[in-house]
Scaffold this active site. Structure first.
Site, PDB file in Angstrom:
ATOM      1  NE  ARG A   1      10.839 -11.082  -3.197  1.00 29.42           N
ATOM      2  CZ  ARG A   1      10.493 -10.531  -2.033  1.00 29.42           C
ATOM      3  NH1 ARG A   1      10.217 -11.298  -0.995  1.00 29.42           N
ATOM      4  NH2 ARG A   1      10.416  -9.227  -1.897  1.00 29.42           N
TER       5      ARG A   1
ATOM      6  CE  LYS B   1       6.941  -7.485  -3.073  1.00 34.26           C
ATOM      7  NZ  LYS B   1       5.939  -7.731  -2.035  1.00 34.26           N
TER       8      LYS B   1
ATOM      9  CD  GLU C   1       2.071 -14.640   1.594  1.00 36.75           C
ATOM     10  OE1 GLU C   1       2.843 -13.698   1.795  1.00 36.75           O
ATOM     11  OE2 GLU C   1       2.130 -15.374   0.594  1.00 36.75           O
TER      12      GLU C   1
HETATM   13  C1  COI Z   1       6.880  -5.060   1.113  1.00 36.46           C
HETATM   14  O1  COI Z   1       6.820  -5.392   2.283  1.00 36.46           O
HETATM   15  O2  COI Z   1       7.903  -4.516   0.654  1.00 36.46           O
HETATM   16  C2  COI Z   1       5.773  -5.260   0.186  1.00 36.46           C
HETATM   17  O3  COI Z   1       5.977  -5.186  -1.005  1.00 36.46           O
HETATM   18  C3  COI Z   1       4.412  -5.492   0.722  1.00 36.46           C
HETATM   19  C4  COI Z   1       3.442  -4.453   0.294  1.00 36.46           C
HETATM   20  C5  COI Z   1       2.093  -4.926   0.628  1.00 36.46           C
HETATM   21  C6  COI Z   1       3.696  -3.133   0.925  1.00 36.46           C
END
Ligand code: COI
Length: 350
Positions: A96, A194, A230
């Site tokens: 990812r 991301k 989401e």
């Molecule tokens: C995760 O769940 O690992 C994330 O990167 C989300 C983040 C908002 C804590």
């Protein structure tokens, strides 16, 4: 300033009770891992540095600081009850990160380099991996464009680094707020990457939600303002009254690894019908028996009410549902090697 990490030199003692009441917050542990890329060198061999007091040196003109070439990952290492340390689906995070990097025209670290980085960080910080009932060790791989530059174009220098921290629960609240005045992403935008900037755009809506007593915003699609996307950092699921598990289809949302794990567990362990499709907010408010959100940090938390157009709508009977709890339990048991891992998700580090 960066000081190479020497695993043979004595480590400062851990504070008594460091692993009691862990929150999802940054804690300075022993070591983090870093490497650089330039067109001349390619990916240099990475190495561990001391995490205490570590500071990165960047030019004020570095791309990440204003054009925002920055993508990241989140994954967890767990200590099992038999004392092993394991990672959950690290190859999927590696893939990812590469997909996110491609979307932002960045140099993607090879999967093997990613795996070397995360395992090195876990091994060097093994004493910070909490016991299973206390928490987990969260890893944050980060890729940033660091070339000093002015015109808009991809950076020709990158840093890839991985740091970690022992963590406890993230979020956990059960009430969501739909805000029709903001959207997280647009069709064909960067929503499925991301990318650091995706989170920056969610901070103001998140503050609005939290100031009103909601745990987070539930975003709707930007085209019709009708279909659920989401939360800020978690994927959404509903279980309809007929028992179907539904989650919004991929497109402009993050392809969550926990999301994929939950779909797989629902289908292959419980034999439920689980579908990825458009999920309208009205359908959830009228027809959901249960709802919940999932993510690496969030794990799985039930949603008991959703505020839409100023009205709080209870989901089901307004209390956490039994099937969400079954999924959560199965996921945690697989992660801790307490249930068979049928898919090769769990990777032992020690
Ligand atoms: C995760 O769940 O690992 C994330 O990167 C989300 C983040 C908002 C804590």
């Amino acid at each position: 300033m960066l000081r190479p990490f020497d695993p043979t030199s004595p480590l400062p003692p851990q504070e008594a009770g460091w692993d009691e009441h862990l929150r999802f917050a940054y804690m300075e542990v022993d070591a983090f891992w870093l490497t650089r890329w330039t067109p001349q060198t390619g990916w240099e061999p990475g190495r561990l540095y001391e995490q205490r007091g570590a500071r990165l040196e960047l030019s004020p003109a570095a791309n990440i600081l204003y054009y925002g070439q920055g993508v990241f990952e989140g994954l967890k290492a767990f200590r099992t009850r038999s004392g092993k340390i394991v990672l959950f689906r690290p190859q999927d995070n590696a893939r990812r990160l590469r997909a996110s990097a491609a979307r932002l025209a960045m140099e993607p670290p090879p999967v093997d380099l990613f795996l070397e980085a995360v395992t090195s960080v876990v091994r060097a910080n093994a004493r910070w991996v909490p016991a299973p009932e206390k928490g987990s060790f969260y890893l944050r791989p980060v890729l940033i464009g660091t070339e000093p530059m002015l015109g808009v174009r991809p950076s020709q220098e990158y840093l890839f680094y991985v740091f970690g921290s022992p963590v406890g629960p993230y979020m956990g609240g059960n009430r969501l707020l739909v805000l029709s005045s903001v959207h997280r992403s647009a069709p064909y935008g960067t929503g499925s990457a991301k990318a650091a900037g995706n989170y920056a755009g969610c901070l103001r809506p998140q503050k609005i939600a939290r100031d009103q007593g909601y745990v987070d915003v539930l975003y709707l699609d930007a085209r019709e303002d009708r279909y659920i996307e989401e939360l800020t950092g978690a994927n959404f699921f509903a279980i309809l009254k007929d028992g179907t598990l539904v989650t919004p289809a991929l497109g402009s949302i993050l392809p969550g690894i926990t999301r994929d794990s939950i779909l797989t567990i629902a289908r292959e362990i419980f034999g439920w019908i689980a579908v990825e499709r458009k999920l309208a907010i009205d359908e959830v408010l009228n027809d959901a028996a249960e709802a919940f959100y999932v993510g690496t940090a969030a794990v799985l938390s039930p949603v008991t009410s959703i505020n839409y157009r100023g009205v709080d709508h209870p989901i089901g009977d307004g209390s956490p549902g039994p099937r969400a709890q079954m999924l959560r339990q199965a996921l945690i048991e697989i992660q801790l090697q307490e249930q068979p891992d049928l898919w090769g998700w769990v990777v032992e580090v020690t």
